[in-house]
Scaffold this motif. Structure first.
Motif, PDB file in Angstrom:
ATOM      1  N   GLY A 141      18.212  28.357 -21.090  1.00  0.00           N
ATOM      2  CA  GLY A 141      16.816  28.778 -21.111  1.00  0.00           C
ATOM      3  C   GLY A 141      16.190  28.763 -19.726  1.00  0.00           C
ATOM      4  O   GLY A 141      15.422  29.672 -19.368  1.00  0.00           O
ATOM      5  N   LEU A 142      16.495  27.750 -18.940  1.00  0.00           N
ATOM      6  CA  LEU A 142      15.955  27.684 -17.571  1.00  0.00           C
ATOM      7  C   LEU A 142      16.529  28.788 -16.697  1.00  0.00           C
ATOM      8  O   LEU A 142      15.822  29.340 -15.849  1.00  0.00           O
ATOM      9  CB  LEU A 142      16.250  26.303 -16.973  1.00  0.00           C
ATOM     10  CG  LEU A 142      15.437  25.152 -17.594  1.00  0.00           C
ATOM     11  CD1 LEU A 142      16.031  23.812 -17.203  1.00  0.00           C
ATOM     12  CD2 LEU A 142      13.973  25.247 -17.156  1.00  0.00           C
ATOM     13  N   ARG A 146      14.227  31.421 -14.808  1.00  0.00           N
ATOM     14  CA  ARG A 146      14.294  31.523 -13.345  1.00  0.00           C
ATOM     15  C   ARG A 146      14.668  32.926 -12.901  1.00  0.00           C
ATOM     16  O   ARG A 146      14.085  33.466 -11.957  1.00  0.00           O
ATOM     17  CB  ARG A 146      15.305  30.517 -12.796  1.00  0.00           C
ATOM     18  CG  ARG A 146      15.417  30.532 -11.256  1.00  0.00           C
ATOM     19  CD  ARG A 146      16.419  29.525 -10.750  1.00  0.00           C
ATOM     20  NE  ARG A 146      17.771  29.820 -11.166  1.00  0.00           N
ATOM     21  CZ  ARG A 146      18.579  30.700 -10.560  1.00  0.00           C
ATOM     22  NH1 ARG A 146      18.146  31.400  -9.512  1.00  0.00           N
ATOM     23  NH2 ARG A 146      19.805  30.891 -10.999  1.00  0.00           N
ATOM     24  N   THR A 147      15.646  33.535 -13.579  1.00  0.00           N
ATOM     25  CA  THR A 147      16.155  34.829 -13.128  1.00  0.00           C
ATOM     26  C   THR A 147      15.457  36.012 -13.786  1.00  0.00           C
ATOM     27  O   THR A 147      15.463  37.118 -13.227  1.00  0.00           O
ATOM     28  CB  THR A 147      17.663  34.933 -13.414  1.00  0.00           C
ATOM     29  OG1 THR A 147      17.875  34.914 -14.836  1.00  0.00           O
ATOM     30  CG2 THR A 147      18.417  33.772 -12.779  1.00  0.00           C
ATOM     31  N   ARG A 188       7.321  37.455 -19.603  1.00  0.00           N
ATOM     32  CA  ARG A 188       8.071  38.719 -19.564  1.00  0.00           C
ATOM     33  C   ARG A 188       9.461  38.575 -20.203  1.00  0.00           C
ATOM     34  O   ARG A 188      10.051  39.566 -20.652  1.00  0.00           O
ATOM     35  CB  ARG A 188       8.228  39.201 -18.120  1.00  0.00           C
ATOM     36  CG  ARG A 188       9.106  38.317 -17.250  1.00  0.00           C
ATOM     37  CD  ARG A 188       9.219  38.854 -15.819  1.00  0.00           C
ATOM     38  NE  ARG A 188      10.131  38.062 -15.007  1.00  0.00           N
ATOM     39  CZ  ARG A 188       9.824  36.931 -14.398  1.00  0.00           C
ATOM     40  NH1 ARG A 188       8.576  36.453 -14.522  1.00  0.00           N
ATOM     41  NH2 ARG A 188      10.706  36.263 -13.688  1.00  0.00           N
ATOM     42  N   VAL A 189       9.991  37.327 -20.272  1.00  0.00           N
ATOM     43  CA  VAL A 189      11.320  37.141 -20.857  1.00  0.00           C
ATOM     44  C   VAL A 189      11.302  37.379 -22.367  1.00  0.00           C
ATOM     45  O   VAL A 189      12.367  37.513 -22.980  1.00  0.00           O
ATOM     46  CB  VAL A 189      11.859  35.724 -20.563  1.00  0.00           C
ATOM     47  CG1 VAL A 189      11.967  35.483 -19.066  1.00  0.00           C
ATOM     48  CG2 VAL A 189      11.005  34.650 -21.218  1.00  0.00           C
ATOM     49  N   GLY A 267       6.951  27.195  -6.179  1.00  0.00           N
ATOM     50  CA  GLY A 267       8.260  27.805  -6.370  1.00  0.00           C
ATOM     51  C   GLY A 267       8.897  27.478  -7.709  1.00  0.00           C
ATOM     52  O   GLY A 267       9.915  28.079  -8.072  1.00  0.00           O
ATOM     53  N   LEU A 268       8.315  26.535  -8.434  1.00  0.00           N
ATOM     54  CA  LEU A 268       8.867  26.143  -9.727  1.00  0.00           C
ATOM     55  C   LEU A 268       7.905  26.436 -10.881  1.00  0.00           C
ATOM     56  O   LEU A 268       7.997  25.831 -11.945  1.00  0.00           O
ATOM     57  CB  LEU A 268       9.225  24.646  -9.726  1.00  0.00           C
ATOM     58  CG  LEU A 268      10.413  24.249  -8.846  1.00  0.00           C
ATOM     59  CD1 LEU A 268      10.584  22.741  -8.827  1.00  0.00           C
ATOM     60  CD2 LEU A 268      11.703  24.906  -9.340  1.00  0.00           C
ATOM     61  N   ARG A 269       6.998  27.391 -10.665  1.00  0.00           N
ATOM     62  CA  ARG A 269       6.079  27.773 -11.742  1.00  0.00           C
ATOM     63  C   ARG A 269       6.836  28.187 -13.000  1.00  0.00           C
ATOM     64  O   ARG A 269       6.391  27.924 -14.117  1.00  0.00           O
ATOM     65  CB  ARG A 269       5.187  28.939 -11.292  1.00  0.00           C
ATOM     66  CG  ARG A 269       4.127  28.572 -10.272  1.00  0.00           C
ATOM     67  CD  ARG A 269       3.370  29.826  -9.839  1.00  0.00           C
ATOM     68  NE  ARG A 269       2.753  30.493 -10.975  1.00  0.00           N
ATOM     69  CZ  ARG A 269       1.518  30.267 -11.404  1.00  0.00           C
ATOM     70  NH1 ARG A 269       0.757  29.378 -10.781  1.00  0.00           N
ATOM     71  NH2 ARG A 269       1.031  30.924 -12.429  1.00  0.00           N
ATOM     72  N   TRP A 270       7.994  28.808 -12.785  1.00  0.00           N
ATOM     73  CA  TRP A 270       8.781  29.290 -13.922  1.00  0.00           C
ATOM     74  C   TRP A 270       9.290  28.149 -14.813  1.00  0.00           C
ATOM     75  O   TRP A 270       9.680  28.378 -15.960  1.00  0.00           O
ATOM     76  CB  TRP A 270       9.972  30.112 -13.432  1.00  0.00           C
ATOM     77  CG  TRP A 270      10.867  29.368 -12.468  1.00  0.00           C
ATOM     78  CD1 TRP A 270      10.763  29.330 -11.111  1.00  0.00           C
ATOM     79  CD2 TRP A 270      11.975  28.524 -12.818  1.00  0.00           C
ATOM     80  NE1 TRP A 270      11.737  28.523 -10.572  1.00  0.00           N
ATOM     81  CE2 TRP A 270      12.495  28.021 -11.603  1.00  0.00           C
ATOM     82  CE3 TRP A 270      12.573  28.154 -14.007  1.00  0.00           C
ATOM     83  CZ2 TRP A 270      13.599  27.163 -11.554  1.00  0.00           C
ATOM     84  CZ3 TRP A 270      13.669  27.300 -13.974  1.00  0.00           C
ATOM     85  CH2 TRP A 270      14.173  26.817 -12.763  1.00  0.00           C
ATOM     86  N   ALA A 271       9.294  26.919 -14.293  1.00  0.00           N
ATOM     87  CA  ALA A 271       9.818  25.774 -15.048  1.00  0.00           C
ATOM     88  C   ALA A 271       8.732  25.020 -15.815  1.00  0.00           C
ATOM     89  O   ALA A 271       9.010  23.986 -16.430  1.00  0.00           O
ATOM     90  CB  ALA A 271      10.547  24.819 -14.103  1.00  0.00           C
TER      91      ALA A 271
END
Length: 494
Positions: A141-142, A146-147, A188-189, A267-271
């Motif tokens: 999931g991470l 991230r990607t 968006r994922v 840089g870790l907003r996605w987490a």
């Protein structure tokens, strides 16, 4: 981050190798846990489901004992391998957050030495696979978050399907991560057909298990409801304190740093979904009255997330601070090992160790228990023994007699507890005495069906360990109705 650090294969591999050596060296101490005896018995009766758990763990028990022998050491090869894989996956999660060699090594050591991982890596339990599967779902999931590569939904779906075939608690993890993505993104994922493809994989893998449960009246939900009803208040009272100790007190600042880090590091907003998932899962468990350890696997990715800022903080500290922290860490590691592994003689378990973790006590005395049953069995007259029945009060007792009974001249035991109820009833031709293990509560249907009980023995294990079977009474009783009539009324789940 465009480029991840290299995976620290050598140092993580050394941690895993040491973990394997230690777990293997200690895996034969004490003996089978009551749940392990049940899983071995279930593995002999392969099916798509069981009353209280899906099939993965019993299948692992069957495979491990077939390959390595039906001994505690042979069975626990599977648990050791699952624990090793968990350490590697959590180290890979640390790499996803940009953690280099030192961070990955710290994460691997922290995971391997945490109390919860030690416990579930030493003995085979549904949690042994569950902690790995939660870690895999978090890792995939991470990667997806991230990607932004929707193809990772396929891996998430596959891990989810396997998770549902082991324990349905993965639904809590998915709900927590889902809320996290909905609140903090990246949303968006969710806008890709790969999501539907991943869900399809999960459905296909889990379908046989779900269909089995549906065709048997959803017994797992009955068991879960009983846990909530019987232990819900205690679980809620202990929930927060146990979050602080189940992994390790020394790791609490690390996973708290993991909760905070995505909100401070752009840089870790996605987490951020991970940081939201943990309190969501905790809230769900508090509402449901679930056991405190159900949420612990989610703390491991948070340890991976918090490792880097904690190591930076330690690097800025003076010698005194580092010495104090090292001393505290050493004490916590020692306590984790004492609680999680069989490092003390069995008679020394009584007291604080069993108060902190009762599971080692449930690994002691099963051959002695079979001896007690064999002695009581001999009290039945020879002319009546061919039609007598051994009725065990729970699946651990039945599993122990099934494992150790034949060499002591004991017949197949029966029990109305959990899936053993499905493996009965005794044939109606067995109309002789009932060797009852345990007591029957007055006023229950069983008290009208099994009567005239005369105590003939009381079990005591040789090590004097205060476990659930210590002091259990064995009685000779009579059955008032045929087994086929009595059995549905004798069945119990708790």
């Amino acid at each position: 981050m465009s480029q991840l650090p290299r995976f620290a294969a050598l140092p993580v591999g050394i941690v895993v190798a040491v973990q394997a050596v230690v777990l293997t060296a200690l895996s034969g101490r004490y003996g089978f846990h009551r749940d392990e005896l049940y899983f071995v018995a279930a593995g002999r009766r392969p099916d798509w489901g069981y009353v209280d758990n899906p099939p993965i763990t019993p299948w692992l028990a069957r495979a491990s004992t077939a390959l390595f022998g039906e001994t505690p050491m042979g069975l626990r090869v599977a648990a050791t391998l699952l624990g090793m894989a968990t350490v590697v996956v959590v180290a890979l999660i640390a790499r996803e957050f940009g953690g280099g060699r030192g961070v990955q090594l710290f994460t691997a050591i922290s995971t391997a030495l945490s109390t919860y991982v030690l416990v579930v890596s030493h003995m085979l339990a549904t949690n042994s696979a569950d902690v790995l599967l939660w870690s895999l779902i978090a890792f995939f999931g991470l990667r997806l978050l991230r990607t932004g590569d929707g193809r990772w939904w396929l891996a998430v779906g596959a891990a989810t399907g396997l998770g549902l075939a082991n324990k349905w608690l993965v639904l809590l993890l998915l709900s927590g991560l889902g809320v996290g993505v909905a609140v903090a993104g990246p949303r968006r994922v969710l806008a890709t057909w790969w999501l539907a493809a991943g869900a399809g994989i999960a459905v296909v893998l889990a379908a046989p298990v779900v269909l089995w449960q549906a065709s048997h009246g959803w017994p797992m939900l009955t068991v879960a409801g009983g846990i909530s009803e019987d232990d819900g208040v205690e679980n809620r009272v202990l929930f927060v304190p146990m979050q602080l100790v189940l992994l390790s007190p020394v790791l609490v600042p690390v996973w708290i740093a993991g909760l905070v880090r995505p909100w401070r590091d752009p840089g870790l907003r996605w987490a951020r979904a991970l940081a939201i998932a943990y309190p969501v899962v905790c809230l769900e468990l508090l509402v449901l009255g679930g056991k405190p350890y159900y949420s612990v696997p989610l703390l491991l990715p948070l340890v991976a997330l918090g490792a880097e800022p904690v190591l930076r903080w330690l690097g800025r500290g003076g010698t005194v601070r580092r010495a104090l922290i090292a001393a505290a860490a050493a004490v916590c590691v020692a306590v984790s090992v004492l609680i999680g592994l069989p490092v003390v003689p069995a008679p020394a378990l009584n007291g604080p160790l069993l108060a902190m973790n009762k599971e080692p006590g449930e690994q002691v005395g099963w051959p002695d228990f079979a001896d007690s049953v064999a002695g009581a069995w001999q009290r039945i007259p020879d002319t009546e023994r061919d039609t007598a029945v051994i009725l065990a009060g729970n699946y651990g007792e039945a599993g122990a007699i099934e494992r150790y009974g034949p060499e002591r001249g004991l017949p197949q035991p029966y029990s109305p507890h959990m899936s053993y109820a499905d493996w009965g009833p005794p044939p109606d031709r067995l109309v002789g005495p009932v060797l009852l293990i345990g007591r029957i509560q007055p006023g229950t249907p069983a008290s009208r069906l099994i009567t005239g009980c005369r105590p003939v023995a009381k079990h005591r294990n040789a090590d004097g360990v205060d476990n659930d079977e210590q002091g259990v009474v064995l009685s000779l009783c009579s059955l008032t109705r045929p087994w086929s009539v009595a059995w549905p009324q004798l069945r119990h789940y708790y």
